[in-house]
Design a protein around this motif. Structure first.
Motif, PDB file in Angstrom:
ATOM      1  N   UNK A 103      26.694  27.874  37.643  1.00 17.91           N
ATOM      2  CA  UNK A 103      28.075  27.766  37.172  1.00 17.91           C
ATOM      3  C   UNK A 103      29.045  28.129  38.291  1.00 17.91           C
ATOM      4  N   UNK A 104      30.293  27.753  38.058  1.00 16.13           N
ATOM      5  CA  UNK A 104      31.342  28.101  39.007  1.00 16.13           C
ATOM      6  C   UNK A 104      32.155  29.233  38.398  1.00 16.13           C
ATOM      7  N   UNK A 105      32.270  30.332  39.114  1.00 13.91           N
ATOM      8  CA  UNK A 105      32.944  31.508  38.567  1.00 13.91           C
ATOM      9  C   UNK A 105      34.162  31.868  39.386  1.00 13.91           C
ATOM     10  N   UNK A 106      35.174  32.329  38.685  1.00 12.29           N
ATOM     11  CA  UNK A 106      36.386  32.799  39.349  1.00 12.29           C
ATOM     12  C   UNK A 106      36.568  34.276  39.017  1.00 12.29           C
ATOM     13  N   UNK A 107      36.715  35.056  40.056  1.00 14.97           N
ATOM     14  CA  UNK A 107      36.868  36.493  39.861  1.00 14.97           C
ATOM     15  C   UNK A 107      38.272  36.788  39.342  1.00 14.97           C
ATOM     16  N   UNK A 108      38.382  37.587  38.305  1.00 13.74           N
ATOM     17  CA  UNK A 108      39.709  37.897  37.786  1.00 13.74           C
ATOM     18  C   UNK A 108      39.968  39.384  37.721  1.00 13.74           C
ATOM     19  N   UNK A 109      39.025  40.166  38.129  1.00  8.00           N
ATOM     20  CA  UNK A 109      39.300  41.592  38.112  1.00  8.00           C
ATOM     21  C   UNK A 109      38.155  42.407  38.665  1.00  8.00           C
ATOM     22  N   UNK A 110      38.453  43.604  39.009  1.00  5.57           N
ATOM     23  CA  UNK A 110      37.426  44.526  39.477  1.00  5.57           C
ATOM     24  C   UNK A 110      37.806  45.938  39.074  1.00  5.57           C
ATOM     25  N   UNK A 111      36.849  46.657  38.591  1.00  2.66           N
ATOM     26  CA  UNK A 111      37.086  48.008  38.108  1.00  2.66           C
ATOM     27  C   UNK A 111      35.964  48.924  38.536  1.00  2.66           C
TER      28      UNK A 111
ATOM     29  N   UNK B 110      29.765  54.686  36.417  1.00  2.00           N
ATOM     30  CA  UNK B 110      29.189  54.190  37.656  1.00  2.00           C
ATOM     31  C   UNK B 110      30.311  54.037  38.685  1.00  2.00           C
ATOM     32  N   UNK B 111      30.313  54.866  39.715  1.00  2.00           N
ATOM     33  CA  UNK B 111      31.394  54.834  40.711  1.00  2.00           C
ATOM     34  C   UNK B 111      31.453  53.522  41.481  1.00  2.00           C
ATOM     35  N   UNK B 112      30.378  52.772  41.435  1.00  2.00           N
ATOM     36  CA  UNK B 112      30.368  51.494  42.137  1.00  2.00           C
ATOM     37  C   UNK B 112      31.161  50.466  41.342  1.00  2.00           C
ATOM     38  N   UNK B 113      31.868  49.581  42.042  1.00  2.00           N
ATOM     39  CA  UNK B 113      32.785  48.668  41.352  1.00  2.00           C
ATOM     40  C   UNK B 113      32.068  47.639  40.491  1.00  2.00           C
ATOM     41  N   UNK B 114      32.732  47.284  39.409  1.00  2.00           N
ATOM     42  CA  UNK B 114      32.234  46.228  38.537  1.00  2.00           C
ATOM     43  C   UNK B 114      33.208  45.059  38.641  1.00  2.00           C
TER      44      UNK B 114
ATOM     45  N   UNK C 149      31.461  36.788  32.863  1.00  2.00           N
ATOM     46  CA  UNK C 149      30.322  37.590  33.300  1.00  2.00           C
ATOM     47  C   UNK C 149      30.807  38.789  34.093  1.00  2.00           C
ATOM     48  N   UNK C 150      30.031  39.836  34.001  1.00  7.96           N
ATOM     49  CA  UNK C 150      30.328  41.047  34.761  1.00  7.96           C
ATOM     50  C   UNK C 150      29.178  41.283  35.723  1.00  7.96           C
ATOM     51  N   UNK C 151      29.533  41.637  36.923  1.00 13.32           N
ATOM     52  CA  UNK C 151      28.508  41.942  37.924  1.00 13.32           C
ATOM     53  C   UNK C 151      28.712  43.358  38.398  1.00 13.32           C
ATOM     54  N   UNK C 152      27.678  44.141  38.266  1.00 15.00           N
ATOM     55  CA  UNK C 152      27.784  45.542  38.678  1.00 15.00           C
ATOM     56  C   UNK C 152      26.506  46.011  39.338  1.00 15.00           C
ATOM     57  N   UNK C 153      26.697  46.786  40.377  1.00 14.49           N
ATOM     58  CA  UNK C 153      25.543  47.388  41.013  1.00 14.49           C
ATOM     59  C   UNK C 153      24.979  48.437  40.069  1.00 14.49           C
ATOM     60  N   UNK C 154      23.673  48.519  40.023  1.00  7.60           N
ATOM     61  CA  UNK C 154      23.052  49.363  39.000  1.00  7.60           C
ATOM     62  C   UNK C 154      23.230  50.852  39.268  1.00  7.60           C
ATOM     63  N   UNK C 155      23.274  51.240  40.513  1.00  8.80           N
ATOM     64  CA  UNK C 155      23.446  52.650  40.795  1.00  8.80           C
ATOM     65  C   UNK C 155      23.333  52.921  42.272  1.00  8.80           C
ATOM     66  N   UNK C 156      23.782  54.083  42.670  1.00 14.00           N
ATOM     67  CA  UNK C 156      23.780  54.411  44.099  1.00 14.00           C
ATOM     68  C   UNK C 156      22.363  54.522  44.648  1.00 14.00           C
TER      69      UNK C 156
ATOM     70  N   UNK D  77      24.141  32.662  48.333  1.00 15.90           N
ATOM     71  CA  UNK D  77      25.252  33.580  48.509  1.00 15.90           C
ATOM     72  C   UNK D  77      26.567  32.904  48.193  1.00 15.90           C
ATOM     73  N   UNK D  78      27.380  33.559  47.410  1.00 16.96           N
ATOM     74  CA  UNK D  78      28.685  33.014  47.078  1.00 16.96           C
ATOM     75  C   UNK D  78      29.796  33.986  47.431  1.00 16.96           C
ATOM     76  N   UNK D  79      29.850  35.073  46.720  1.00 19.40           N
ATOM     77  CA  UNK D  79      30.908  36.039  46.955  1.00 19.40           C
ATOM     78  C   UNK D  79      30.314  37.426  47.009  1.00 19.40           C
ATOM     79  N   UNK D  80      31.102  38.361  47.402  1.00 20.13           N
ATOM     80  CA  UNK D  80      30.612  39.733  47.484  1.00 20.13           C
ATOM     81  C   UNK D  80      31.506  40.665  46.692  1.00 20.13           C
ATOM     82  N   UNK D  81      30.901  41.661  46.146  1.00 24.38           N
ATOM     83  CA  UNK D  81      31.665  42.727  45.529  1.00 24.38           C
ATOM     84  C   UNK D  81      32.299  43.528  46.639  1.00 24.38           C
ATOM     85  N   UNK D  82      33.559  43.695  46.595  1.00 25.18           N
ATOM     86  CA  UNK D  82      34.176  44.509  47.625  1.00 25.18           C
ATOM     87  C   UNK D  82      33.850  45.966  47.378  1.00 25.18           C
ATOM     88  N   UNK D  83      33.888  46.730  48.435  1.00 23.64           N
ATOM     89  CA  UNK D  83      33.578  48.144  48.302  1.00 23.64           C
ATOM     90  C   UNK D  83      32.117  48.438  48.519  1.00 23.64           C
TER      91      UNK D  83
END
Length: 381
Positions: A213-221, A226-230, A245-252, A373-379
């Motif tokens: 699918x083609x996804x457009x990022x609309x937010x990050x929190x 989890x201190x890592x960004x979602x 969809x939400x993409x989040x790193x599972x943990x430090x 590879x498409x995009x990266x979570x910043x941070x």
DNA sequence: CGGCTTTGACCAGCGC
DNA sequence: GCGCTGGTCAAAGCCG
């Protein structure tokens, strides 16, 4: 194989080459033989591929059949014990499927098709997407009634939306929320319950797996837990597609794994790759449909991956953990090269070799190298 | 210039 | 009622 044949054909007449003009004739004969062997080779390849396709189809068919048997027995059990949630029919629309979950649903679909004067009936029947529907059936009459109510309320809302003069940002939001609520009701038809989510935990260097699918990022929190960004993504293949969809790193301590959570139903046709993804997640979501939470029955559906089902926060959620292989004890020497494990409700066996996340591999690590590879979570580091 | 990402602000739901 | 938190919006900036 060809080489051996070729070598053996070099001197087809016992290596006796008395006259030079015979050489050309022999060469032609050898070439012809090589060509013939090559053709046979191609035919064998084709045959092998056909057998593989048949094998996959059969495997899928058996898998579906056994699952249906399993669900049928579960349904009988639930009727016997008369649970609180008896009479609730949960149906899933994930991926391309023409499998009827139940006869009741078939009736409902028939009614809804009648209500729409059968306009675009095929389109709806073969609708693609990650979807989840929960409907309550007490009897045929009540079903009919509830559906009529649904349509009526939606019609009223649509009418209001047309008449409404949107004056402010808040009004805009309200109107948008109502539209989304319409979509939600259309697919869930029970607004009190939130949409089903399918989480895929994948060990991956890149947070954004290409699921077709083609996804457009609309937010990050950054969530507190989890201190890592979602990151929040919205499907951009269609302007009104409600899928998020939400993409989040599972943990430090587990930085190489990402949790991708899908929610909603696509309102547009999906590309092949996305269909595979949806088919895989559909099987995950079908766990909810079966109402099972025991690990035994889950292993029954997902013998090669770790998974879990939760219904916390009114979000029925299936989590597929591709970071943790879960090999069955009863298959200690299962062939690693064996072809697809298909959870699919798709009507097409997966023969794709595209670089996408696929549920077709028996080994959980296998798809990891195929993420594009498409995009990266910043941070992230 | 259009599409996408970033990021601070806003809003709604929930718990206390 | 208030504060916290997750989810979403939208303006600004970036990039091809």
């Amino acid at each position: 194989m060809i080489k051996e044949e070729t070598n053996s054909c070099v001197h087809p007449f016992g290596g006796v080459m008395a006259e030079p003009d015979h050489k050309e004739v022999e060469l032609d004969a050898a070439k012809a033989k090589v060509e013939k062997v090559r053709e046979e080779n191609e035919k064998l390849k084709l045959l092998l591929s056909t057998i593989l396709t048949d094998y996959n189809s059969l495997q899928m068919y058996v898998s579906n059949f056994v699952r249906q048997q399993h669900e049928a027995s579960k349904e009988l059990d639930s009727n016997e014990y008369d649970h609180d949630d008896s009479g609730v029919d949960i149906s899933l629309r994930l991926g391309r499927s023409e499998i009827k979950i139940s006869k009741k649903e078939e009736e409902v679909e028939k009614i809804s098709l009648d209500n729409e004067n059968k306009v675009g009936s095929e389109k709806k029947r073969y609708a693609l997407g990650l979807g989840f529907r929960i409907q309550s059936f007490e009897d045929a009459n009540s079903t009919d009634h509830s559906m009529k109510l649904g349509y009526t309320s939606r019609d009223v809302k649509n009418g209001n939306a047309e008449d409404k003069c949107v004056l402010s940002k808040k009004d805009l939001k309200t109107a948008r929320n109502e539209d989304q609520q319409d979509v939600l009701e259309e697919h869930n038809e029970q607004p009190s319950l939130k949409k089903t989510r399918v989480c895929v935990k994948a060990p991956c260097e890149d947070p954004s797996i290409n699921d077709g699918c083609q996804w457009r990022k609309y937010g990050q929190k950054t969530a507190k837990a989890n201190p890592l960004p979602r990151a929040y993504y919205r499907c951009s293949m269609s302007s009104n597609c409600p899928v998020r969809k939400q993409v989040q790193r599972c943990g430090e301590d587990d930085t190489s794994a990402y949790m991708t959570t899908y929610e909603g139903t696509h309102d547009h046709p999906l590309p092949m790759e996305a269909t595979h993804m949806a088919a895989g997640t559909s099987a995950a979501a079908s766990l909810l449909q079966s109402g099972s939470s025991s690990s035994a029955s889950l292993s029954y559906y997902f013998p090669f991956h770790h998974f879990s089902v939760s219904t916390t926060n009114a979000h029925p959620t299936v989590t597929l953990d591709l970071t943790r292989p879960n090999y069955p004890n009863h298959l200690p020497n299962y062939p690693l090269s064996s072809s697809s494990l298909s959870f699919s409700s798709s009507d097409r066996p997966s023969m794709s070799n595209s670089r996408t996340l696929s549920f077709n591999s028996l080994i959980s690590q296998a798809p990891l190298n195929t993420y594009s590879h498409q995009t990266k979570l910043s941070g992230q580091p």
